[in-house]
Scaffold this motif. Structure first.
Motif, PDB file in Angstrom:
ATOM      1  N   PRO A  14       5.167   5.410  19.308  1.00  0.00           N
ATOM      2  CA  PRO A  14       4.284   5.028  18.200  1.00  0.00           C
ATOM      3  C   PRO A  14       5.088   4.390  17.067  1.00  0.00           C
ATOM      4  O   PRO A  14       6.286   4.644  16.927  1.00  0.00           O
ATOM      5  N   GLU A  15       4.420   3.566  16.272  1.00  0.00           N
ATOM      6  CA  GLU A  15       5.098   2.953  15.127  1.00  0.00           C
ATOM      7  C   GLU A  15       5.566   4.039  14.164  1.00  0.00           C
ATOM      8  O   GLU A  15       4.820   4.968  13.847  1.00  0.00           O
ATOM      9  N   VAL A  16       6.809   3.899  13.712  1.00  0.00           N
ATOM     10  CA  VAL A  16       7.388   4.797  12.712  1.00  0.00           C
ATOM     11  C   VAL A  16       7.705   3.936  11.492  1.00  0.00           C
ATOM     12  O   VAL A  16       8.477   2.978  11.597  1.00  0.00           O
ATOM     13  N   PRO A  61      14.169  -2.725 -11.796  1.00  0.00           N
ATOM     14  CA  PRO A  61      13.029  -1.804 -11.758  1.00  0.00           C
ATOM     15  C   PRO A  61      12.912  -1.167 -10.370  1.00  0.00           C
ATOM     16  O   PRO A  61      13.606  -1.578  -9.431  1.00  0.00           O
ATOM     17  N   TRP A  62      12.014  -0.202 -10.248  1.00  0.00           N
ATOM     18  CA  TRP A  62      11.825   0.450  -8.953  1.00  0.00           C
ATOM     19  C   TRP A  62      11.485  -0.587  -7.895  1.00  0.00           C
ATOM     20  O   TRP A  62      10.589  -1.411  -8.075  1.00  0.00           O
ATOM     21  N   THR A  63      12.255  -0.547  -6.808  1.00  0.00           N
ATOM     22  CA  THR A  63      12.142  -1.510  -5.722  1.00  0.00           C
ATOM     23  C   THR A  63      11.932  -0.746  -4.423  1.00  0.00           C
ATOM     24  O   THR A  63      12.635   0.223  -4.159  1.00  0.00           O
ATOM     25  N   GLN A  64      10.995  -1.201  -3.616  1.00  0.00           N
ATOM     26  CA  GLN A  64      10.705  -0.507  -2.363  1.00  0.00           C
ATOM     27  C   GLN A  64      11.346  -1.200  -1.170  1.00  0.00           C
ATOM     28  O   GLN A  64      11.311  -2.422  -1.058  1.00  0.00           O
ATOM     29  N   VAL A  65      11.928  -0.393  -0.291  1.00  0.00           N
ATOM     30  CA  VAL A  65      12.426  -0.844   1.010  1.00  0.00           C
ATOM     31  C   VAL A  65      11.452  -0.293   2.046  1.00  0.00           C
ATOM     32  O   VAL A  65      11.096   0.889   1.992  1.00  0.00           O
ATOM     33  N   THR A  66      11.020  -1.127   2.985  1.00  0.00           N
ATOM     34  CA  THR A  66      10.106  -0.701   4.035  1.00  0.00           C
ATOM     35  C   THR A  66      10.594  -1.243   5.375  1.00  0.00           C
ATOM     36  O   THR A  66      11.057  -2.380   5.450  1.00  0.00           O
ATOM     37  N   HIS A  67      10.491  -0.407   6.388  1.00  0.00           N
ATOM     38  CA  HIS A  67      10.821  -0.844   7.750  1.00  0.00           C
ATOM     39  C   HIS A  67       9.912  -0.100   8.717  1.00  0.00           C
ATOM     40  O   HIS A  67       9.662   1.090   8.555  1.00  0.00           O
ATOM     41  N   THR A  68       9.436  -0.812   9.738  1.00  0.00           N
ATOM     42  CA  THR A  68       8.635  -0.186  10.792  1.00  0.00           C
ATOM     43  C   THR A  68       9.346  -0.360  12.122  1.00  0.00           C
ATOM     44  O   THR A  68       9.669  -1.481  12.520  1.00  0.00           O
ATOM     45  N   PHE A  69       9.597   0.765  12.785  1.00  0.00           N
ATOM     46  CA  PHE A  69      10.177   0.758  14.128  1.00  0.00           C
ATOM     47  C   PHE A  69       9.042   0.544  15.133  1.00  0.00           C
ATOM     48  O   PHE A  69       8.014   1.228  15.076  1.00  0.00           O
ATOM     49  N   PHE A 102      13.410  13.348  17.173  1.00  0.00           N
ATOM     50  CA  PHE A 102      13.909  13.616  15.824  1.00  0.00           C
ATOM     51  C   PHE A 102      14.013  12.301  15.072  1.00  0.00           C
ATOM     52  O   PHE A 102      14.201  11.245  15.667  1.00  0.00           O
ATOM     53  N   ILE A 103      13.935  12.383  13.740  1.00  0.00           N
ATOM     54  CA  ILE A 103      14.211  11.228  12.884  1.00  0.00           C
ATOM     55  C   ILE A 103      15.198  11.678  11.824  1.00  0.00           C
ATOM     56  O   ILE A 103      14.977  12.681  11.138  1.00  0.00           O
ATOM     57  N   SER A 104      16.294  10.940  11.692  1.00  0.00           N
ATOM     58  CA  SER A 104      17.300  11.215  10.662  1.00  0.00           C
ATOM     59  C   SER A 104      17.143  10.179   9.554  1.00  0.00           C
ATOM     60  O   SER A 104      17.168   8.974   9.818  1.00  0.00           O
ATOM     61  N   PHE A 105      16.963  10.661   8.325  1.00  0.00           N
ATOM     62  CA  PHE A 105      16.787   9.800   7.155  1.00  0.00           C
ATOM     63  C   PHE A 105      17.901  10.138   6.169  1.00  0.00           C
ATOM     64  O   PHE A 105      17.990  11.276   5.700  1.00  0.00           O
ATOM     65  N   GLU A 106      18.766   9.156   5.864  1.00  0.00           N
ATOM     66  CA  GLU A 106      19.861   9.382   4.915  1.00  0.00           C
ATOM     67  C   GLU A 106      19.901   8.222   3.925  1.00  0.00           C
ATOM     68  O   GLU A 106      19.841   7.061   4.323  1.00  0.00           O
ATOM     69  N   HIS A 107      20.025   8.557   2.627  1.00  0.00           N
ATOM     70  CA  HIS A 107      20.100   7.503   1.614  1.00  0.00           C
ATOM     71  C   HIS A 107      20.915   7.980   0.415  1.00  0.00           C
ATOM     72  O   HIS A 107      21.260   9.147   0.294  1.00  0.00           O
ATOM     73  N   GLY A 108      21.199   7.024  -0.472  1.00  0.00           N
ATOM     74  CA  GLY A 108      21.939   7.336  -1.686  1.00  0.00           C
ATOM     75  C   GLY A 108      22.692   6.111  -2.162  1.00  0.00           C
ATOM     76  O   GLY A 108      22.259   4.983  -1.988  1.00  0.00           O
ATOM     77  N   GLY A 109      23.861   6.369  -2.759  1.00  0.00           N
ATOM     78  CA  GLY A 109      24.672   5.284  -3.286  1.00  0.00           C
ATOM     79  C   GLY A 109      25.615   5.782  -4.351  1.00  0.00           C
ATOM     80  O   GLY A 109      26.036   6.943  -4.350  1.00  0.00           O
ATOM     81  N   GLN A 110      25.901   4.900  -5.302  1.00  0.00           N
ATOM     82  CA  GLN A 110      26.797   5.221  -6.410  1.00  0.00           C
ATOM     83  C   GLN A 110      26.682   4.129  -7.458  1.00  0.00           C
ATOM     84  O   GLN A 110      26.035   3.109  -7.228  1.00  0.00           O
ATOM     85  N   ASP A 111      27.321   4.350  -8.621  1.00  0.00           N
ATOM     86  CA  ASP A 111      27.294   3.291  -9.635  1.00  0.00           C
ATOM     87  C   ASP A 111      28.343   2.236  -9.297  1.00  0.00           C
ATOM     88  O   ASP A 111      29.176   2.420  -8.408  1.00  0.00           O
ATOM     89  N   VAL A 114       8.512   8.941   5.563  1.00  0.00           N
ATOM     90  CA  VAL A 114       8.557   8.605   6.984  1.00  0.00           C
ATOM     91  C   VAL A 114       7.185   8.985   7.528  1.00  0.00           C
ATOM     92  O   VAL A 114       6.757  10.142   7.383  1.00  0.00           O
ATOM     93  N   THR A 115       6.497   8.028   8.122  1.00  0.00           N
ATOM     94  CA  THR A 115       5.184   8.293   8.707  1.00  0.00           C
ATOM     95  C   THR A 115       5.146   7.769  10.135  1.00  0.00           C
ATOM     96  O   THR A 115       5.846   6.807  10.477  1.00  0.00           O
TER      97      THR A 115
END
Length: 167
Positions: A71-73, A118-126, A135-144, A161-162
């Motif tokens: 199914p689409e993720v 400003p707030w910016t959205q990233v979207t991707h559909t598998f 399983f689904i692994s979701f990792e994010h972050g960053g630094q200055d 994640v839907t």
């Protein structure tokens, strides 16, 4: 079936349900927002900060036959910066089989984000990734981007994640 499979996407429950895989510099923090766009967000420091959740799909009520139909993720994440400092945003989402081996990954290049973004959205559909999803692994972050001591790095919130419902 559930909507957003990620728990605590805004930090309302501190860091519960998140594994801090990198917690550099002054470490992660959670701040309320001064505007009405989001209630709170996670903020990063001057060294890499990454956090991860692994979603166990069978425990979320999905059955193996449906997951094997690929199914689409859909993955969504929001990031921004402070008014006085830019940053680097990172995101890696992997679809995993029962042995936690990677079936498919979405890992865009690191994003250099200027100050006052400003707030910016990233979207991707598998789609079309084949059978075996468990399983689904979701990792994010960053630094200055200035190595300023404190919490001047990337802000993240509202991650989701839907999985598409059965037709």
């Amino acid at each position: 079936m559930p909507g957003n499979l990620l728990l605590n996407p805004h930090g309302h429950e501190n860091f519960s349900n998140w594994e801090l895989t990198k917690n550099g510099g002054d470490k992660w923090c959670i701040e309320p927002t001064p505007d009405d766009s989001v209630v709170s967000y996670f903020c990063t420091s001057h060294k890499p900060c990454l956090k991860k959740q692994v979603i166990i799909l069978l425990q979320c009520g999905y059955d193996a036959a449906y997951l094997d139909s690929a199914p689409e993720v859909t993955v969504r994440d929001w990031y921004s910066t402070r008014h006085d400092c830019g940053g680097v945003y990172r995101l890696t989402v992997s679809l995993l089989n029962e042995n936690r081996e990677v079936i498919a990954t979405f890992k865009p290049d690191d994003v250099a984000v200027p100050a006052e973004t400003p707030w910016t959205q990233v979207t991707h559909t598998f789609t079309g990734y084949g059978p075996g999803l468990r399983f689904i692994s979701f990792e994010h972050g960053g630094q200055d981007d200035k190595s300023w001591k404190g919490w001047y790095g990337i802000r993240v919130t509202g991650s989701s994640v839907t999985i598409a419902p059965k037709p």
